[in-house]
Design a protein around this motif. Structure first.
Motif, PDB file in Angstrom:
ATOM      1  N   ALA A  92       7.651   9.274 -11.788  1.00  0.00           N
ATOM      2  CA  ALA A  92       6.567   8.486 -12.351  1.00  0.00           C
ATOM      3  C   ALA A  92       6.386   7.508 -13.144  1.00  0.00           C
ATOM      4  CB  ALA A  92       5.789  10.236 -12.599  1.00  0.00           C
ATOM      5  N   VAL A  96       6.423   4.383 -11.190  1.00  0.00           N
ATOM      6  CA  VAL A  96       4.903   4.773 -10.972  1.00  0.00           C
ATOM      7  C   VAL A  96       4.183   4.113 -11.556  1.00  0.00           C
ATOM      8  CG1 VAL A  96       3.075   5.879  -9.944  1.00  0.00           C
ATOM      9  CG2 VAL A  96       4.759   6.529  -8.770  1.00  0.00           C
ATOM     10  N   GLY A 158      -0.319   8.821 -11.968  1.00  0.00           N
ATOM     11  CA  GLY A 158       0.944   8.151 -11.322  1.00  0.00           C
ATOM     12  C   GLY A 158       1.978   8.864 -10.792  1.00  0.00           C
ATOM     13  N   SER A 160       3.781  12.788  -8.716  1.00  0.00           N
ATOM     14  CA  SER A 160       3.478  13.124  -7.668  1.00  0.00           C
ATOM     15  C   SER A 160       2.127  13.498  -7.372  1.00  0.00           C
ATOM     16  CB  SER A 160       5.164  13.212  -7.098  1.00  0.00           C
ATOM     17  OG  SER A 160       5.369  14.987  -7.829  1.00  0.00           O
ATOM     18  N   HIS A 162      -0.410  13.672  -8.746  1.00  0.00           N
ATOM     19  CA  HIS A 162      -1.458  12.390  -8.591  1.00  0.00           C
ATOM     20  C   HIS A 162      -0.995  11.741  -7.541  1.00  0.00           C
ATOM     21  CE1 HIS A 162      -4.177   9.090 -10.722  1.00  0.00           C
ATOM     22  NE2 HIS A 162      -5.078   9.767  -9.596  1.00  0.00           N
ATOM     23  N   ILE A 163      -0.240  11.149  -6.981  1.00  0.00           N
ATOM     24  CA  ILE A 163      -0.277  10.661  -5.800  1.00  0.00           C
ATOM     25  C   ILE A 163      -0.425  11.150  -4.753  1.00  0.00           C
ATOM     26  CG2 ILE A 163       1.610   9.175  -4.661  1.00  0.00           C
ATOM     27  CD1 ILE A 163       0.283   7.651  -7.478  1.00  0.00           C
ATOM     28  N   GLU A 166      -4.597  11.215  -4.296  1.00  0.00           N
ATOM     29  CA  GLU A 166      -5.373  10.277  -3.777  1.00  0.00           C
ATOM     30  C   GLU A 166      -4.755  10.259  -2.293  1.00  0.00           C
ATOM     31  OE1 GLU A 166      -7.409   8.678  -4.942  1.00  0.00           O
ATOM     32  OE2 GLU A 166      -6.510   9.367  -7.925  1.00  0.00           O
ATOM     33  N   LEU A 167      -3.446  10.188  -2.187  1.00  0.00           N
ATOM     34  CA  LEU A 167      -3.179  10.243  -0.227  1.00  0.00           C
ATOM     35  C   LEU A 167      -3.408  11.037   0.290  1.00  0.00           C
ATOM     36  CD1 LEU A 167       0.745  10.001  -0.997  1.00  0.00           C
ATOM     37  CD2 LEU A 167      -1.103   8.164   0.116  1.00  0.00           C
ATOM     38  N   ALA A 245       5.101  12.577  -0.941  1.00  0.00           N
ATOM     39  CA  ALA A 245       4.584  12.576  -2.167  1.00  0.00           C
ATOM     40  C   ALA A 245       5.298  13.678  -2.744  1.00  0.00           C
ATOM     41  CB  ALA A 245       3.328  12.832  -2.439  1.00  0.00           C
ATOM     42  N   MET A 308       5.715   1.476  -4.227  1.00  0.00           N
ATOM     43  CA  MET A 308       5.280   2.263  -4.789  1.00  0.00           C
ATOM     44  C   MET A 308       3.716   2.194  -5.364  1.00  0.00           C
ATOM     45  SD  MET A 308       5.425   5.425  -4.103  1.00  0.00           S
ATOM     46  CE  MET A 308       4.033   6.474  -4.844  1.00  0.00           C
ATOM     47  N   VAL A 311       1.664   1.710  -2.058  1.00  0.00           N
ATOM     48  CA  VAL A 311       0.451   2.707  -2.164  1.00  0.00           C
ATOM     49  C   VAL A 311      -0.649   2.415  -3.399  1.00  0.00           C
ATOM     50  CG1 VAL A 311       0.969   4.382  -2.609  1.00  0.00           C
ATOM     51  CG2 VAL A 311       2.534   3.924  -1.135  1.00  0.00           C
ATOM     52  N   LEU A 312      -0.139   2.755  -4.527  1.00  0.00           N
ATOM     53  CA  LEU A 312      -1.199   2.026  -5.640  1.00  0.00           C
ATOM     54  C   LEU A 312      -2.391   1.034  -5.059  1.00  0.00           C
ATOM     55  CD1 LEU A 312       1.515   2.382  -8.056  1.00  0.00           C
ATOM     56  CD2 LEU A 312      -0.046   4.632  -7.979  1.00  0.00           C
TER      57      LEU A 312
END
Length: 320
Positions: A92, A96, A158, A160, A162-163, A166-167, A245, A308, A311-312
């Motif tokens: 992160a 990220v 940011g 993993s 959180h990712i 969101e994924l 993730a 990343m 992805v963001l």
């Protein structure tokens, strides 16, 4: 036993070169930019006694939390390049968070010296034991029926965790409400109590609570199942192919630290992780041991930063 584990157990002790025979002349500090009980904190505290014996100086673990790890890492990025201040952090704060911030406080490539990617830590999606959710499909259906009504807790934009949330939003076409916490303990407690619907918790922190029945696991965030949780399916195999993730744990010094000293730290840390007590504990916690070289960690960072960032961008994530 995996090839990586055999390599760790067989790692020879490093004989210091004369130029660094006196290092360290003072205590070594490992800054963990996440709270007590985090996977980074657990690993640092497992290694510290072994490194203390190897280096002949106290190895102190210091938790400096905030901003998904960037506050603690920034302390190392601005330290002296003498190998006495290290950070054991995660992806992160390296690949990220800096992509989310138009003016990051440090450049992870220019300001830090990679030492080793020590391990990988999958996350596990957990919910309260209370009704109504016992499967991921039920969560997704409820989220589609009431957009924004369900929440997922995480420990910083940011990360993993959180990712992962969101994924899931992206792949399932749902709208979970992201709620950030500075305290990982409070984050998990709110899920247990039902104040937050779910969280992608690190396997390291989730396992004890799963084993005592504090909450329920619905899926793991890695492409493959986790040996410590063999009966828990991946998110990917539950209808969301490509879901990945996973956090990684990396050790860094200040850029400009002599390469010979970086090599010594790397070898001693990898050797410490190969000690039977640490190896057994990491396996029990669900940590996937890596223990690679500085060059391999540098190559990973160069690959992961643009991946990343893409992805963001697709998720529309920015620093909070």
């Amino acid at each position: 036993m995996s090839p990586s584990r055999r390599a760790l157990l067989a790692a020879p002790a490093l004989i210091a070169t004369p130029a660094f025979a006196a290092w360290p002349e003072r205590p070594v500090t490992i800054i963990v930019p996440f709270g007590p009980g985090s996977s980074q904190d657990v690993l640092a505290r497992l290694m510290a006694p072994h490194l203390t014996r190897a280096w002949g100086q106290p190895v102190v673990v210091n938790n400096i939390v905030g901003a998904a790890g960037t506050i603690g890492v920034d302390r190392v990025a601005k330290s002296q390049p003498d190998g006495l201040t290290l950070t054991l952090t995660g992806d992160a704060s390296i690949v990220v968070r800096v992509s989310m911030n138009p003016r990051p406080p440090y450049d992870p490539v220019a300001d830090l010296a990679p030492i080793s990617q020590l391990g990988r830590t999958p996350n596990v999606l957990v919910v309260s034991n209370a009704p109504p959710y016992t499967t991921l499909a039920q969560v997704v259906a409820a989220a589609k029926a009431a957009p924004g009504a369900l929440s997922f807790a995480h420990i910083g934009a940011g990360t993993s965790q959180h990712i992962g949330g969101e994924l899931l939003n992206m792949l399932a076409g749902i709208e979970l409400n992201a709620v950030a916490y500075n305290d990982g303990g409070a984050q998990l407690q709110d899920v247990i109590a039902g104040r937050a619907t779910m969280t992608f918790a690190s396997v390291v922190t989730a396992l004890p609570r799963l084993r005592d029945g504090s909450f329920r696991a619905l899926g793991v965030s890695s492409p493959e199942r986790v040996p410590a949780l063999p009966d828990i399916p991946t998110i990917a195999e539950q209808g969301f192919p490509g879901f990945d993730a996973v956090a990684w744990l990396g050790l860094f010094a200040r850029a400009g630290t002599p390469p010979e000293l970086v090599a010594r730290i790397q070898r001693d840390c990898v050797a410490a992780m190969g000690q039977p007590d640490i190896a057994a504990r990491l396996t029990d916690l669900g940590v996937q041991v890596v223990g690679n070289t500085p060059a391999q960690l540098a190559a990973l960072i160069q690959t992961e930063i643009p991946r990343m960032a893409a992805v963001l961008q697709r998720a529309g994530l920015r620093a909070q």
